[in-house]
Structure formats: C-alpha cells, structure tokens
Design a protein around this motif. Structure first.
Motif, PDB file in Angstrom:
ATOM      1  N   GLY A   1       0.791  -1.218   0.000  1.00 19.13           N
ATOM      2  CA  GLY A   1       0.000   0.000   0.000  1.00 19.13           C
ATOM      3  C   GLY A   1       0.826   1.272   0.000  1.00 19.13           C
ATOM      4  N   VAL A   2       0.231   2.328   0.605  1.00 20.26           N
ATOM      5  CA  VAL A   2       0.840   3.649   0.572  1.00 20.26           C
ATOM      6  C   VAL A   2       0.419   4.434   1.814  1.00 20.26           C
ATOM      7  CG1 VAL A   2      -1.092   4.633  -0.749  1.00 20.26           C
ATOM      8  CG2 VAL A   2       1.164   5.666  -0.920  1.00 20.26           C
ATOM      9  N   TYR A   3       1.280   5.343   2.267  1.00 28.02           N
ATOM     10  CA  TYR A   3       0.932   6.259   3.346  1.00 28.02           C
ATOM     11  C   TYR A   3       0.341   7.526   2.739  1.00 28.02           C
ATOM     12  CZ  TYR A   3       3.913   3.504   6.492  1.00 28.02           C
ATOM     13  OH  TYR A   3       4.480   2.499   7.234  1.00 28.02           O
ATOM     14  N   ILE A   4      -0.740   8.018   3.332  1.00 22.01           N
ATOM     15  CA  ILE A   4      -1.352   9.271   2.893  1.00 22.01           C
ATOM     16  C   ILE A   4      -1.293  10.245   4.063  1.00 22.01           C
ATOM     17  CG2 ILE A   4      -3.446  10.415   2.065  1.00 22.01           C
ATOM     18  CD1 ILE A   4      -2.327   8.470   0.024  1.00 22.01           C
ATOM     19  N   LYS A   5      -0.683  11.388   3.822  1.00 22.79           N
ATOM     20  CA  LYS A   5      -0.553  12.426   4.843  1.00 22.79           C
ATOM     21  C   LYS A   5      -1.172  13.710   4.310  1.00 22.79           C
ATOM     22  CE  LYS A   5       2.752  14.997   7.550  1.00 22.79           C
ATOM     23  NZ  LYS A   5       4.135  15.213   7.931  1.00 22.79           N
ATOM     24  N   GLY A   6      -1.748  14.497   5.192  1.00 22.98           N
ATOM     25  CA  GLY A   6      -2.260  15.800   4.783  1.00 22.98           C
ATOM     26  C   GLY A   6      -3.755  15.838   4.529  1.00 22.98           C
ATOM     27  N   MET A   7      -4.500  14.817   4.950  1.00 26.25           N
ATOM     28  CA  MET A   7      -5.955  14.859   4.818  1.00 26.25           C
ATOM     29  C   MET A   7      -6.525  15.663   5.980  1.00 26.25           C
ATOM     30  SD  MET A   7      -6.799  10.955   3.648  1.00 26.25           S
ATOM     31  CE  MET A   7      -8.507  11.230   3.281  1.00 26.25           C
ATOM     32  N   PHE A   8      -7.706  16.228   5.771  1.00 23.61           N
ATOM     33  CA  PHE A   8      -8.371  17.028   6.790  1.00 23.61           C
ATOM     34  C   PHE A   8      -9.736  16.435   7.111  1.00 23.61           C
ATOM     35  CE2 PHE A   8      -5.516  19.703   4.400  1.00 23.61           C
ATOM     36  CZ  PHE A   8      -4.809  20.350   5.401  1.00 23.61           C
TER      37      PHE A   8
ATOM     38  N   TRP B   1     -10.631  14.622  15.849  1.00 17.74           N
ATOM     39  CA  TRP B   1     -10.075  13.283  15.822  1.00 17.74           C
ATOM     40  C   TRP B   1      -9.346  13.010  17.131  1.00 17.74           C
ATOM     41  CZ3 TRP B   1     -11.042   9.138  13.167  1.00 17.74           C
ATOM     42  CH2 TRP B   1     -10.177   8.044  13.236  1.00 17.74           C
ATOM     43  N   ASP B   2      -9.735  11.932  17.790  1.00 14.63           N
ATOM     44  CA  ASP B   2      -9.085  11.494  19.028  1.00 14.63           C
ATOM     45  C   ASP B   2      -7.922  10.586  18.637  1.00 14.63           C
ATOM     46  OD1 ASP B   2      -8.291  10.090  21.329  1.00 14.63           O
ATOM     47  OD2 ASP B   2     -10.329  10.015  22.128  1.00 14.63           O
ATOM     48  N   LYS B   3      -6.695  11.121  18.714  1.00 17.21           N
ATOM     49  CA  LYS B   3      -5.511  10.366  18.283  1.00 17.21           C
ATOM     50  C   LYS B   3      -5.259   9.148  19.159  1.00 17.21           C
ATOM     51  CE  LYS B   3      -3.222  14.332  16.248  1.00 17.21           C
ATOM     52  NZ  LYS B   3      -2.096  15.264  16.320  1.00 17.21           N
TER      53      LYS B   3
ATOM     54  N   VAL C   1     -12.039  22.545  10.773  1.00 20.05           N
ATOM     55  CA  VAL C   1     -11.364  21.347  10.275  1.00 20.05           C
ATOM     56  C   VAL C   1     -10.204  21.008  11.199  1.00 20.05           C
ATOM     57  CG1 VAL C   1     -11.945  21.721   7.845  1.00 20.05           C
ATOM     58  CG2 VAL C   1      -9.822  22.628   8.747  1.00 20.05           C
ATOM     59  N   CYS C   2      -9.815  19.740  11.176  1.00 22.32           N
ATOM     60  CA  CYS C   2      -8.601  19.332  11.889  1.00 22.32           C
ATOM     61  C   CYS C   2      -7.796  18.437  10.959  1.00 22.32           C
ATOM     62  CB  CYS C   2      -8.923  18.637  13.207  1.00 22.32           C
ATOM     63  SG  CYS C   2      -9.598  16.979  13.061  1.00 22.32           S
ATOM     64  N   GLU C   3      -6.492  18.422  11.151  1.00 28.15           N
ATOM     65  CA  GLU C   3      -5.631  17.592  10.326  1.00 28.15           C
ATOM     66  C   GLU C   3      -5.705  16.149  10.813  1.00 28.15           C
ATOM     67  OE1 GLU C   3      -1.064  17.568   8.664  1.00 28.15           O
ATOM     68  OE2 GLU C   3      -1.842  19.344   9.678  1.00 28.15           O
ATOM     69  N   MET C   4      -5.818  15.239   9.880  1.00 30.03           N
ATOM     70  CA  MET C   4      -5.832  13.813  10.207  1.00 30.03           C
ATOM     71  C   MET C   4      -4.393  13.313  10.311  1.00 30.03           C
ATOM     72  SD  MET C   4      -8.805  12.397  10.611  1.00 30.03           S
ATOM     73  CE  MET C   4      -8.642  10.656  10.234  1.00 30.03           C
TER      74      MET C   4
ATOM     75  N   GLY D   1     -22.488  16.502   8.980  1.00 28.05           N
ATOM     76  CA  GLY D   1     -21.858  16.674   7.667  1.00 28.05           C
ATOM     77  C   GLY D   1     -20.374  16.341   7.699  1.00 28.05           C
ATOM     78  N   THR D   2     -19.991  15.446   8.590  1.00 25.13           N
ATOM     79  CA  THR D   2     -18.586  15.090   8.759  1.00 25.13           C
ATOM     80  C   THR D   2     -18.035  14.446   7.491  1.00 25.13           C
ATOM     81  OG1 THR D   2     -18.925  14.808  11.122  1.00 25.13           O
ATOM     82  CG2 THR D   2     -16.986  13.737  10.171  1.00 25.13           C
ATOM     83  N   ALA D   3     -16.886  14.950   7.045  1.00 26.30           N
ATOM     84  CA  ALA D   3     -16.263  14.438   5.819  1.00 26.30           C
ATOM     85  C   ALA D   3     -14.752  14.623   5.883  1.00 26.30           C
ATOM     86  CB  ALA D   3     -16.816  15.166   4.604  1.00 26.30           C
ATOM     87  N   LEU D   4     -14.049  13.811   5.113  1.00 20.69           N
ATOM     88  CA  LEU D   4     -12.616  13.977   4.919  1.00 20.69           C
ATOM     89  C   LEU D   4     -12.401  14.829   3.682  1.00 20.69           C
ATOM     90  CD1 LEU D   4     -11.488  10.306   5.569  1.00 20.69           C
ATOM     91  CD2 LEU D   4     -10.909  12.294   6.975  1.00 20.69           C
ATOM     92  N   LEU D   5     -11.366  15.679   3.714  1.00 18.84           N
ATOM     93  CA  LEU D   5     -11.032  16.539   2.585  1.00 18.84           C
ATOM     94  C   LEU D   5      -9.570  16.325   2.215  1.00 18.84           C
ATOM     95  CD1 LEU D   5     -12.656  19.849   3.875  1.00 18.84           C
ATOM     96  CD2 LEU D   5     -13.637  18.217   2.274  1.00 18.84           C
TER      97      LEU D   5
END
Length: 131
Positions: free
Chosen positions: A32-39, A45-47, A61-64, A122-126
C-alpha cells in the motif's frame, strides 16, 4: 491504531490510522501507501483512541494523522459504531462541471456518538482546503 476500510473503484483498501508520530515512518510500507495531509471537517479526531470526537469550539477542520492505505479483502457490511465517512477532493462537495468532488467513503470509528450524529454534522474527509 484503528482499521478503516473504503472502496475505490472495484478495489478495497484497508486504512490504518497511525497513532504514533510520523518520525517513526522511515520508508515506504511493504504493502500500500501512506497518505498524509488529509483534513477532517465537522468533527475532531481522538488520536489516542483513533475515533471521531466533537470538534473544539471554532474549529472547522482538523488535520488527520497519516493513514496507511493497503489492499484488503472486501468487508460485507459496515459494523456497528462505524461511520462511512465521505472523502472529497475539496470543500465544494458538489464539485464542478468538469469534475466531481467525491472520491471515496472511508469507515471510521464513531467514538461515543452514532453514525447518524456524524451524518447530521456533515462530517467528511477533505484532500484539500482550497476551493
């Protein structure tokens, strides 16, 4: 970390939201692949618990954290306590005449709320905050 799943075209990928710092990523994943920088819009988001939570006051918004996307077997049904979160290219969810904004749905843990709660928010990833 929490496993989350999404369908992209006809292939299914498992996502693993990393609970640790990106400094621990020393190279490419085996699969697979790592994806960084989604919001994340409409929630926080509770890390520690890798789940959705209410956003802080005035936080749009918060950074994922980094998400590990890797091939996986298709799950038949979304489980209880899971929200099928839509992911969009940009905040204009309707898209344009040239391109739709919707990319994929990603199953994430609901935390202490229900999936209906996050739908109403209306929660969504961007992928981008630019319109």
């Amino acid at each position: 970390s929490s496993g989350i799943y999404a369908e992209y075209g006809k292939q299914w990928y498992q996502r693993r939201v990393r609970g640790t710092s990106d400094v621990n990523i020393t190279g490419q994943p085996k699969d697979g692949v790592y994806i960084k920088g989604m919001f994340l819009e409409g929630a926080g988001w509770d890390k520690k618990n890798c789940c959705l939570v209410e956003a802080n006051a005035m936080q749009l918004v918060c950074e994922m954290p980094t998400i590990h996307f890797k091939p996986a077997e298709m799950k038949k049904k979304t489980g209880r306590g899971v929200y099928s979160c839509p992911c969009y290219y940009y905040p204009n969810r309707a898209g344009t005449a040239d391109r739709a904004s919707y990319v994929v749905s990603v199953d994430v843990k609901c935390g202490s709320s229900t999936a209906d709660h996050w739908i109403k928010r209306g929660t969504a990833l961007l992928l981008s905050l630019d319109s």
